[in-house]
Design an enzyme around this catalytic site. Structure first.
Site, short mmCIF file in Angstrom:
data_model
loop_
_atom_site.label_atom_id
_atom_site.label_comp_id
_atom_site.label_asym_id
_atom_site.label_seq_id
_atom_site.Cartn_x
_atom_site.Cartn_y
_atom_site.Cartn_z
N GLY A 50 86.61 59.16 25.73
CA GLY A 50 87.88 59.89 25.68
C GLY A 50 88.96 59.38 26.61
CD GLU A 69 78.74 59.06 24.36
OE1 GLU A 69 77.58 59.13 23.95
OE2 GLU A 69 79.60 59.93 24.09
N PRO A 70 83.03 54.93 26.08
CG PRO A 70 83.56 52.94 27.20
CD PRO A 70 82.52 54.02 27.13
CE1 TYR A 120 94.07 62.61 14.98
CE2 TYR A 120 95.54 61.09 16.09
CZ TYR A 120 94.30 61.39 15.57
OH TYR A 120 93.28 60.47 15.64
CB CYS A 152 102.83 57.91 -4.29
SG CYS A 152 104.10 58.40 -5.41
C1 LIG Z 1 84.72 59.90 19.70
C2 LIG Z 1 83.63 59.93 20.67
C3 LIG Z 1 83.61 59.02 21.73
C4 LIG Z 1 84.70 58.01 21.96
O1 LIG Z 1 85.91 58.58 22.25
P1 LIG Z 1 87.15 57.66 22.66
O2 LIG Z 1 88.26 58.60 22.78
O3 LIG Z 1 87.34 56.70 21.54
O4 LIG Z 1 86.79 56.97 23.92
C5 LIG Z 1 82.54 59.05 22.59
N1 LIG Z 1 81.54 59.95 22.42
C6 LIG Z 1 81.53 60.83 21.42
C7 LIG Z 1 80.42 61.77 21.27
C8 LIG Z 1 82.57 60.86 20.52
O5 LIG Z 1 82.56 61.77 19.53
#
Ligand SMILES: *Cc1c(COP(=O)(O)O)cnc(C)c1O
Length: 432
Positions: free
Chosen positions: A249, A291-292, A335, A362
């Site tokens: 995130g 988890e990037p 968004y 379209c």
């Molecule tokens: C989407 C997601 C991520 C990655 O989010 P980013 O905003 O792309 O870094 C990591 N972990 C989980 C569980 C996610 O759903």
């Protein structure tokens, strides 16, 4: 001026990716075209890994969240970089396995994994399945028993943290479809239930509070809440869980106004918060996963389009239409995501126009952006949209039977196609 360091302007004033002229690339491969910098992707992976090493003694693993952009070559690059991998569907899992990604470094997420997907995960020996709900927990235990294996799992928990981002990409609060709620006791009950299941091995907890977050504070809050919960689990069940997955995130710079913290700042602060909270609760410091997704591939990609019609509506706005649109980048339609654009042939020039960049679908809402400053743009010019490496190709559709553009990877003076351009024939391949 630029949102990523893989971008430059050459002597002719053309936009370059890793010193390669984007006008040449557009000529060679046609438009619309995604161009990505391999050097930038690898560098981004290393920034996270180095910070994990430096601030947390390497006691953890960085996972690339493949949903940001999933294809075989990206999986290969992530594997070479020693990353783990997040997948959220059977299709992403299949892609990773097809690319030879080591299954034991794969984490399988999702709020409604099907039985077929869970069986595929067990068949391939996926390292960890991040369980989202009780139905899945029971089903997975039965499937693991039938296969005669003990599957490592984590639980996805909603820590109740508000991440100050768009509501569609916010996931940590109690009103979310993802995971077990903490406040209601649901998460604790799940941990207790898992202890009674003999074919599952609960290694830890996962949370993911949202996406495109600029502030580090929500992550630190999540750390405190999650470690507090780990301590509560120890107290109430005697179990000590050793892994903590803090999700992704991390925000990136789409426009010059965006000001995300440096990649290493995140781990520096998280690591301090983990140590502090663990010391306070006398809890052993956990193995950390992060988890990037967006921040690995987003800044490394751009999209090139060719300008078709230019319609100036006096006193209203100027529509500049391009040969792609919401089918390759639905994020503005979804968004109102913001992007920086430029005339790829006048990249150093002053931005003298304000335009609405429209796609060719379209649909009136088929826009890449509105009121966008850009250099003079005319029919036939190549326009570049920056920072499109994440959640563009992976969100592409075939609306209006528009084929998906190819993805070209550049690296140190070379360029190669990593995903081919679709043809009209490809679009009818599944038709009967
Ligand atoms: C989407 C997601 C991520 C990655 O989010 P980013 O905003 O792309 O870094 C990591 N972990 C989980 C569980 C996610 O759903």
């Amino acid at each position: 001026m630029f949102v990523a360091d893989c971008l430059q302007v050459n002597r002719e004033g053309h936009l370059c990716v890793e010193q390669q002229d984007t006008l040449e690339l557009a000529k060679k491969y046609g438009t619309p075209l995604f161009v990505m910098s391999e050097t930038q992707i690898r560098k981004n992976c290393r920034l996270y890994q180095d910070s994990l090493q430096r601030f947390y003694g390497g006691n953890g693993l960085v996972l690339y969240a493949s949903k940001a952009f999933c294809c075989k070559e990206i999986c290969r690059i992530a594997a070479e970089e020693g990353m783990g991998l997040d997948v959220v569907s059977g299709g992403e899992l299949y892609t990773a396995i097809s690319a030879g990604f080591p299954a034991d470094r794969i984490y399988f997420h999702g709020n409604n994994k099907t039985q077929t997907e869970l069986i595929a995960a067990l068949e391939h020996g996926v390292g960890t399945i991040v369980v989202d709900n009780l139905e899945e927990l029971e089903l997975l235990d039965r499937l693991a028993e039938a296969k005669g294996v003990c599957q490592q799992i984590m639980f996805r928990v909603k820590p109740g943290v508000d991440a100050h981002t768009h509501q569609f990409i916010r996931t940590g609060q109690i009103d979310s479809k993802f995971g077990f709620a903490l406040e209601t006791g649901e998460a604790l009950a799940a941990v207790q239930r898992a202890a009674g299941l003999s074919h599952l091995n609960l290694s830890g907890l996962h949370c993911h509070i949202g996406s495109q977050i600029f502030d580090t504070e929500p992550f630190l809050l999540a750390v405190r809440v999650m470690i507090g919960f780990l301590a509560q689990i120890r107290q109430e069940t005697g179990q000590v869980l050793h892994q903590l997955n803090l999700g992704g995130g991390f925000g990136i710079r789409y426009t010059p106004e965006n000001d995300p913290p440096a990649y290493e700042t995140y781990m520096e602060q998280v690591s301090a918060a983990v140590h502090e909270t663990c010391a306070l609760l006398d809890f052993p410091t956990p193995y950390i996963l992060m988890e990037p997704g967006r921040s690995i591939v987003g800044p490394a990609g751009i999209t090139l389009y060719t300008v078709g019609s230019v319609k100036e509506i006096p006193g209203v706005r100027t529509y500049v239409s391009v040969d792609g649109g919401m089918t390759d980048n639905p994020r503005y339609a979804l968004y109102q995501a913001e992007y920086q654009i430029m005339n790829a042939g006048l990249a150093a020039g002053e931005k003298t126009m304000r335009v609405t960049l429209a796609g060719h679908c379209c649909e009136s809402g088929d826009l890449i952006g509105e009121n966008l400053p850009v250099q003079d743009l005319q029919k036939g010019d190549v326009v570049a949209v920056l920072s499109t490496g994440a959640y563009n190709y992976s969100m592409a559709s075939h609306y209006n039977r528009v084929p998906n553009p190819p993805v070209v990877m550049v690296k140190g003076g070379t360029d190669r196609v990593i995903v081919k351009r679709e043809t009209w024939e490809d679009l009818t391949r599944m038709d009967v």
